[in-house]
Design an enzyme around this catalytic site. Sequence first.
Site, PDB file in Angstrom:
ATOM      1  N   LYS A 183       0.849  -1.203   0.000  1.00 55.31           N
ATOM      2  CA  LYS A 183       0.000   0.000   0.000  1.00 55.31           C
ATOM      3  C   LYS A 183       0.876   1.241   0.000  1.00 55.31           C
ATOM      4  CE  LYS A 183      -3.964  -2.015   2.447  1.00 55.31           C
ATOM      5  NZ  LYS A 183      -5.128  -1.799   1.598  1.00 55.31           N
ATOM      6  N   HIS A 241      -1.066  -8.718   8.265  1.00 55.22           N
ATOM      7  CA  HIS A 241      -1.041  -7.297   7.913  1.00 55.22           C
ATOM      8  C   HIS A 241      -0.679  -6.365   9.070  1.00 55.22           C
ATOM      9  CE1 HIS A 241      -2.838  -8.920   4.420  1.00 55.22           C
ATOM     10  NE2 HIS A 241      -4.089  -8.868   4.799  1.00 55.22           N
ATOM     11  N   LYS A 327     -14.632  -7.951  11.607  1.00 51.86           N
ATOM     12  CA  LYS A 327     -15.622  -7.899  10.531  1.00 51.86           C
ATOM     13  C   LYS A 327     -16.925  -7.306  11.069  1.00 51.86           C
ATOM     14  CE  LYS A 327     -13.154 -10.234   7.472  1.00 51.86           C
ATOM     15  NZ  LYS A 327     -12.543  -9.535   6.345  1.00 51.86           N
TER      16      LYS A 327
END
Length: 484
Positions: A183, A241, A327
């Site tokens: 990213k 991550h 989530k």
Amino acid sequence: MAETKDPAGTPGPPTTVVLFGATGDLSRRKLLPGMFHLLRSGLLPHVQIVGTSLDEHTRDSFLDFVRAALDEFEKEVTDEQWKDFAQRLYWAPAGIDNLRRVIDEAEAGCTEPQHRLHYLSVPPRAAMSVIEDLRDAGLVERSRVVMEKPFGTDLASARLLNAAVNEVFDESQVFRIDHFLGKEAALNILAFRFANGLFEPIWNRTMIDHVQIDVPERLGLEQRADFYEATGAYRDMVVTHLFQVLAFTAMEPPTTLDPQSITEEKNKVFRSMLPIDPADVVRGQYAGYRDEEGVDPESENETFIALKCYVDNWRWAGVPFYLRTGKKLAEGQRIISVAFKEPPKSMFPEGSGIGQNGPDHLTFDLADRAKLSLSFYGKRPGPGFRLDKLSMQFSVEDTHWSGSVLEAYERLILEALKGNHTLFTTARGVERLWEISEPLLDNPPPVRTYEPGSWGPNQVHQLIAPHAWRLPFERKWRGNGTTA
Ligand code: BG6
């Protein structure tokens, strides 16, 4: 002044990409549109793509699949661009012989010998059999292999997987992908820290109170129940991550920007991390998860996790790093927030507002449209001495570069094609992260239910007390969106 050449901006070498799992979700959403975009930008001028998966396809039906993916995710595709891309696409039905034959066919018209990039967009349990197929088909030489996370599910399985991969491929041929490292905003952490004189001197335990790495997602399972039941939030996001982003935030300045120096510094961070204490972890599961199709009705899997961890070295001893992801939360965000130590407040009268909105902060927003903000207390205009939280903000959208942003997968495919390991994880690094995870994996705290659309179970507030989570942001981002 002599112009220096940035190798990152140069095109990749002639390569045949063999895409395993070519009709899967990642391939449809990111990999195929990514390669199209690279070709269109001139960064992948000599590419052939051989797709394969267990699905039944012909070359024509695969082309239809790719075209639909581009229409959905790439928006503008001219007839000419599509023609150029389509003629580079091939389909290999399952089986080693088919694969060999189709690769030969794809490379028949190439004037230079092609490198090969085998992209394994397949579930962890299928990765080893693909590696063995590549060995049996004689497709190891002149090849590189990109492997998707997670690399194993614990220390023992990661060791086995790494050893088995290294029996077939030399480590220099292996690229373990973690797309957060691709990213733009993640790389900007390095630029920001090491290219400026202002911040590095204060980047330590004397000046920094704590760090938050917060990646809530609005998304739910998205038809990935099978994958998710076997991984959960910790394995899917944290050990991959979030820890990688933590390494960029915490590492010492590398000697150079070459892969070895960066990897060394990242691995030093991982070596300094203390084992995760289950008492510092909150696991959550959203109400209704057990009713999802493909989920065990008694599943204890976590869809949310928040934890406190420490990098126990000279720079960071005693500074907590708070990580959170899950989530079906209230917002989709990816932020790193660095909270500075509060100054003595004695000179300000009561009610002045000092400290009322937490300490001064530096916040990185890791969205594709990267942003950065420094929030600080300033005086409100007018009589008296009232303080308020203000901010200085940067958004890549405000610059003339906003069109040049490479999507994370595009950058990583390009770097793997060039054989550059800088933005990939290593076997040693991955194994160390599983090692510090062992106390948690052996003894996970119970999952607590949270409502979809919330910020997770209530216990997350106790975890971070006496501080508070930065999200949701209190002030609006200049222009659009929200920020610090
Ligand atoms: C993936 C995870 O690696 O990252 C997903 O498997 C998650 O569960 C995704 O949604 C988040 O990535 P991004 O780039 O959309 O923030």
